[in-house]
Design a protein around this motif. Structure first.
Motif, PDB file in Angstrom:
ATOM      1  N   LEU A  32       0.829  -1.208   0.000  1.00 43.95           N
ATOM      2  CA  LEU A  32       0.000   0.000   0.000  1.00 43.95           C
ATOM      3  C   LEU A  32       0.859   1.251   0.000  1.00 43.95           C
ATOM      4  O   LEU A  32       2.019   1.218   0.414  1.00 43.95           O
ATOM      5  N   PRO A  33       0.278   2.387  -0.382  1.00 45.52           N
ATOM      6  CA  PRO A  33       0.977   3.658  -0.192  1.00 45.52           C
ATOM      7  C   PRO A  33       1.199   3.897   1.308  1.00 45.52           C
ATOM      8  O   PRO A  33       0.458   3.401   2.154  1.00 45.52           O
ATOM      9  N   PHE A  34       2.219   4.670   1.609  1.00 41.91           N
ATOM     10  CA  PHE A  34       2.644   4.851   2.996  1.00 41.91           C
ATOM     11  C   PHE A  34       1.522   5.320   3.919  1.00 41.91           C
ATOM     12  O   PHE A  34       1.330   4.766   5.003  1.00 41.91           O
ATOM     13  N   ASP A  35       0.774   6.332   3.540  1.00 44.99           N
ATOM     14  CA  ASP A  35      -0.287   6.868   4.397  1.00 44.99           C
ATOM     15  C   ASP A  35      -1.359   5.821   4.692  1.00 44.99           C
ATOM     16  O   ASP A  35      -1.828   5.700   5.823  1.00 44.99           O
ATOM     17  N   LEU A  36      -1.732   5.062   3.692  1.00 48.30           N
ATOM     18  CA  LEU A  36      -2.724   4.013   3.888  1.00 48.30           C
ATOM     19  C   LEU A  36      -2.155   2.884   4.738  1.00 48.30           C
ATOM     20  O   LEU A  36      -2.847   2.313   5.582  1.00 48.30           O
ATOM     21  N   ALA A  37      -0.888   2.570   4.549  1.00 46.20           N
ATOM     22  CA  ALA A  37      -0.240   1.533   5.359  1.00 46.20           C
ATOM     23  C   ALA A  37      -0.228   1.919   6.838  1.00 46.20           C
ATOM     24  O   ALA A  37      -0.422   1.073   7.714  1.00 46.20           O
ATOM     25  N   LEU A  38      -0.027   3.190   7.124  1.00 41.03           N
ATOM     26  CA  LEU A  38      -0.066   3.649   8.523  1.00 41.03           C
ATOM     27  C   LEU A  38      -1.458   3.469   9.125  1.00 41.03           C
ATOM     28  O   LEU A  38      -1.590   3.124  10.308  1.00 41.03           O
ATOM     29  N   ARG A  39      -2.494   3.679   8.349  1.00 42.04           N
ATOM     30  CA  ARG A  39      -3.860   3.468   8.840  1.00 42.04           C
ATOM     31  C   ARG A  39      -4.113   1.996   9.127  1.00 42.04           C
ATOM     32  O   ARG A  39      -4.737   1.648  10.126  1.00 42.04           O
TER      33      ARG A  39
END
Length: 82
Positions: free
Chosen positions: A46-53
């Motif tokens: 996933l993209p980084f921001d989505l991975a953090l979620r």
């Protein structure tokens, strides 16, 4: 990922190897260890921001387990005795 992308042969070997070693090391008593592998696997796709979620959702889920409560309680008591 050091071994390569998740869907590369090296990446799959890394994830498969970790999944094979996990039960032998933890006897499946630590759900957080399994969740960490899942978060890494999902997060790398996933993209980084989505991975953090995704990571924050897994963290909240694991934090509410009986195992987490027992570890927090026992480690807090151990620390308070010192």
């Amino acid at each position: 990922m050091p071994g390569g992308l998740v869907y590369s042969k090296a990446g799959i070997d890394d994830v498969s190897g970790a999944n094979a070693i996990l039960p032998a090391r933890t006897y499946d008593n630590y759900p957080a260890a399994r969740a960490i592998l899942q978060v890494v696997y999902e997060g790398l796709q996933l993209p980084f921001d989505l991975a953090l979620r995704v990571e924050s959702r897994w963290f909240a889920k694991i934090l509410r387990t009986p195992e987490a409560a027992a570890m927090i309680r026992s480690l807090f008591r151990l620390h308070c005795r010192s």
